[in-house]
Write an enzyme that holds these catalytic residues in place. Structure first.
Site, PDB file in Angstrom:
ATOM      1  N   LYS A 139      45.667  27.240 -59.868  1.00  0.00           N
ATOM      2  CA  LYS A 139      45.261  26.242 -60.855  1.00  0.00           C
ATOM      3  C   LYS A 139      46.237  26.140 -62.023  1.00  0.00           C
ATOM      4  CE  LYS A 139      40.279  26.388 -59.880  1.00  0.00           C
ATOM      5  NZ  LYS A 139      40.320  27.322 -58.746  1.00  0.00           N
TER       6      LYS A 139
ATOM      7  N   GLU B  73      40.242  26.414 -70.271  1.00  0.00           N
ATOM      8  CA  GLU B  73      40.547  25.041 -70.663  1.00  0.00           C
ATOM      9  C   GLU B  73      39.343  24.426 -71.363  1.00  0.00           C
ATOM     10  OE1 GLU B  73      41.444  23.160 -66.973  1.00  0.00           O
ATOM     11  OE2 GLU B  73      39.352  22.836 -66.436  1.00  0.00           O
TER      12      GLU B  73
ATOM     13  N   ASN C 157      28.605  25.062 -61.463  1.00  0.00           N
ATOM     14  CA  ASN C 157      29.900  24.552 -61.001  1.00  0.00           C
ATOM     15  C   ASN C 157      30.022  24.511 -59.483  1.00  0.00           C
ATOM     16  OD1 ASN C 157      30.905  24.482 -63.765  1.00  0.00           O
ATOM     17  ND2 ASN C 157      30.969  26.714 -63.610  1.00  0.00           N
TER      18      ASN C 157
ATOM     19  N   GLU D 256      41.204  16.805 -57.466  1.00  0.00           N
ATOM     20  CA  GLU D 256      39.966  16.726 -58.245  1.00  0.00           C
ATOM     21  C   GLU D 256      40.248  16.278 -59.671  1.00  0.00           C
ATOM     22  OE1 GLU D 256      37.479  20.130 -57.986  1.00  0.00           O
ATOM     23  OE2 GLU D 256      37.452  20.124 -55.795  1.00  0.00           O
TER      24      GLU D 256
ATOM     25  N   GLU E  33      42.497  20.085 -60.478  1.00  0.00           N
ATOM     26  CA  GLU E  33      43.147  20.969 -59.517  1.00  0.00           C
ATOM     27  C   GLU E  33      43.312  20.232 -58.203  1.00  0.00           C
ATOM     28  OE1 GLU E  33      40.633  24.164 -57.948  1.00  0.00           O
ATOM     29  OE2 GLU E  33      38.959  23.230 -58.983  1.00  0.00           O
TER      30      GLU E  33
ATOM     31  N   ASN F 190      42.841  20.969 -54.140  1.00  0.00           N
ATOM     32  CA  ASN F 190      42.373  21.875 -53.092  1.00  0.00           C
ATOM     33  C   ASN F 190      43.220  21.637 -51.855  1.00  0.00           C
ATOM     34  OD1 ASN F 190      39.953  23.267 -54.230  1.00  0.00           O
ATOM     35  ND2 ASN F 190      39.333  21.154 -54.567  1.00  0.00           N
TER      36      ASN F 190
ATOM     37  N   PHE G 247      17.000  29.318 -58.467  1.00  0.00           N
ATOM     38  CA  PHE G 247      18.035  29.155 -57.441  1.00  0.00           C
ATOM     39  C   PHE G 247      18.710  30.471 -57.057  1.00  0.00           C
ATOM     40  CE2 PHE G 247      17.644  25.125 -59.649  1.00  0.00           C
ATOM     41  CZ  PHE G 247      17.508  24.231 -58.603  1.00  0.00           C
TER      42      PHE G 247
END
Length: 666
Positions: free
Chosen positions: A116, A200, A235, A275, A288, A290, A348
């Site tokens: 990244k 960031e 995320n 992305e 980034e 992928n 979750f």
């Protein structure tokens, strides 16, 4: 073309690759760990090779073991899927040394774009807009706090080698930056063997939109539209769709062209994804790249008609792309719901165990309707604690967004899954949420719309009435069958009555059933009637109903004196009484649940990573108490109020089951 390929992965993505390879006439080799010896991908492949113990860092991500399997089977190429070794340049280099094709990009592109920090620097040099942040590696928690303060909260703490939502935390203050740094570092080390961290700026009100690119080794690169991936939790993407309801054609074109320019700048080949974070004004910022196939690739396949796995194999075989940018047409709308072994009623948290029932909806492909289920499990199989908790990717397609959503609602209603906690109810709740159906979503959707976690769905009264009518009609059928089976039905035996009282979600409705050979008309005491038509028979776990003019698919479970009905995310206990039984039931006392307010219970099977307090400590609301690791994710358990710790029952290194007591409070 290759005659044999090895899939260096497991689960649904291994099964997905095998399907395309089979279609192309290519033999396949599966690899598996101890935990996966009976896995679906092992059964589907032409050959299978055992590569080690259950933990991924002792099997699936050990390059030497995978290479040994390649040599043993004489595979000509390797597809890495996603995760594991898919973005590991050392693996790509090891294959190249053996003369084995890597079904993915060159190792140089993996190194440049897979990291990244490096990828952001390259994007910046290529005049691609990037999010403000610190591109240097963060050495410790103190430096993380210092840099976060300089950037300005909120910030995103990220693992440089991360992916799939692992090694990522949002911090809104110094304490969260300190905690987030350590958890991200630990998760990154466990998942990727690389604990480098950077920070960031976190863009508020963001939408997560990504561009699918496809490039060959002959200088050709095209983009296949975008995917909206804004419905995320921690995320980690939960629901994806293509195209995005937010982009216009001009923004799509600009993002696509920048994505291809970036890919070509690093000599990229194969399928890849760029992305972006997109703000409310359609400004987009590179996040980034992928360098692999994405989990959500099916929605792109459904709107373009392009098999991305096939294209990856052909590119790896040295072929030119047979598709130009002008050939790419976006047709209709596609949705993907990720079905996870996570219990939404327990915030979750991961759930493991045996799938006592696994019956996905039937897969369909026609001109107006597609249902697709990419999966790597089967009924009777085990969900392991060692790997990602995803069970399946349920996808639907329709001519427009509204129809794609409606097909997804019905597919989720028809999906039968028992034995573990899972997020099917939550996925259904999202599909019916007004904010989602409007397309007005951001990456904060789950956090904003479910701030107290998922507590289940409260259905509108009209739906509850229809379900009550259905339950009454089904119960009458079940009672008639019961009396016949008992052998007591004769001229002297009482007949099953037509008058019933339905108790559902706090409502009590007297109803009268008028049955006929084609169905039943159920009348409520206020004069409302519903016509119920179905071929349901007692014992069926799924009821396909027509109530008035509304088709409904309801999951049915038998409970004493009624049913457990599940529909559109609601889980309802429905009781049916004769009028006299209802009168007596009102006199019965309610059962009181046990008090666990002074206990910290383990919310899922997992490993205690650390215990942050001691007996005798005074803890405050929100204070970290301990960390539990399950399915490669760390979960920090926090105090819900001010209290004094009286006893610690578990220590770091202990493996606990659900509801084991970790500590007690005064």
């Amino acid at each position: 073309m290759f005659k044999k390929i090895l899939i260096a992965n497991r689960g649904e993505i291994a099964c997905r690759v095998i399907k395309t390879a089979r279609k192309m006439g290519i033999q396949t080799v599966a690899i598996y760990s101890d935990a996966d010896k009976n896995a679906l991908h092992v059964k589907m492949a032409d050959e299978a090779v055992h590569i080690g113990p259950s933990p991924a860092n002792q099997s699936y991500i050990v390059i030497d073991k995978v290479m040994q399997a390649v040599r043993q089977t004489r595979a000509e190429a390797v597809h890495p899927g996603y995760g594991f070794l898919s973005e590991n340049k050392l693996f790509a280099e090891a294959l190249a040394k053996e003369g084995v094709a890597f079904i993915g990009p060159p190792s140089g592109a993996i190194e440049s774009m897979g990291d990244k920090i490096t990828s952001k620097k390259i994007a910046q040099e290529a005049d691609v807009s990037i999010v403000p942040g610190n591109m240097g590696l963060i050495k410790d928690a103190d430096e993380a706090v210092k840099i976060s303060g300089e950037i300005g909260y909120p910030v995103m703490i990220k693992a440089s080698a991360g992916g799939g939502g692992k090694g990522m935390r949002i911090a809104w203050n110094d304490d969260e930056a300190r905690e987030g740094f350590q958890s991200s570092k630990n998760e990154a080390a466990n998942s990727f063997g690389d604990d480098r961290i950077f920070i960031e700026k976190f863009v508020t009100q963001p939408r997560h939109i990504e561009i699918q690119v496809l490039a060959d080794a002959h200088g050709n690169c095209i983009y296949l539209g975008e995917r909206e991936c804004s419905i995320q939790r921690r995320n980690q993407k939960v629901i994806e769709e293509a195209p995005s309801p937010f982009l216009d054609e001009a923004t799509r074109k600009a993002m696509g062209e920048q994505s291809c320019a970036l890919a070509q700048a690093v000599g990229y080949t194969s399928a890849g994804t760029v992305e972006f974070i997109v703000d409310g004004d359609r400004n987009f910022y590179f996040l980034e790249m992928n360098t692999r196939l994405q989990v959500e690739h099916p929605v792109t396949e459904l709107i373009t008609g392009i098999d991305l796995v096939e294209q990856m194999i052909r590119v790896a075989n040295g072929e030119k792309l047979s598709i130009s940018q002008d050939d790419v047409k976006l047709n209709g709308w596609a949705m993907e719901s990720r079905l996870y072994a996570e219990d939404p009623y327990r915030n979750f948290l991961p759930s493991i165990g045996r799938l006592t029932r696994y019956r996905p909806p039937a897969e369909i492909t026609d001109a107006t309707h597609v249902v697709r289920n990419d999966t790597g499990v089967f009924e009777g199989g085990e969900i392991s604690m060692y790997y990602d908790p995803m069970i399946a990717k349920l996808c639907t397609w329709g001519p427009d967004r509204a129809q794609a959503i409606d097909h997804m609602r019905n597919a989720l209603d028809a999906f039968e899954l028992e034995g573990i906690g899972h997020n099917l109810p939550f996925l259904s709740a999202v599909m019916d949420h007004p904010k989602f159906t409007s397309g007005n979503i951001t990456t904060a959707f789950i956090e904003e719309e479910f701030p107290e976690g998922f507590q289940g769905v409260t259905l509108p009264q009209d739906d509850l009435r229809k379900l009550s009518a259905a339950a009454a009609a089904m119960y009458r059928v079940a009672e008639i069958r019961r009396t016949r089976v008992s052998g007591r039905m004769d001229n002297h035996e009482r007949k099953v009555g037509d008058d019933w009282v339905v108790l559902i979600d706090g409502y009590e409705w007297p109803v009268t059933i008028a049955a006929d050979p084609k169905g039943a008309t159920v009348s409520f005491d206020d004069g409302t009637t519903h016509r119920v038509v179905s071929d349901w028979t007692p014992g069926d776990s799924l009821a396909v109903l027509q109530i008035d003019d509304t088709p409904m698919i309801v999951k049915v479970g038998k409970v004493s004196g009624g049913f457990r009905l599940r529909f559109r995310g609601a889980d309802l206990a429905v009781k049916l009484y004769t009028p006299r039984q209802a009168e007596l039931a009102r006199l019965m006392p309610e059962k009181v649940a046990p008090d666990t307010s002074k206990l910290l219970l383990c919310p899922m099977p997992g490993l205690i990573v650390n215990v942050a307090v001691q007996a005798g400590d005074e803890v405050q609301d929100g204070q970290a108490l301990c960390t539990v690791e399950a399915m490669k994710m760390e979960n920090i358990l926090r105090a819900e109020r001010t209290a004094k710790v009286t006893k610690i029952n578990a220590n770091a290194g202990d493996n606990l089951a659900v509801d084991d007591v970790i500590m007690e409070f005064e």
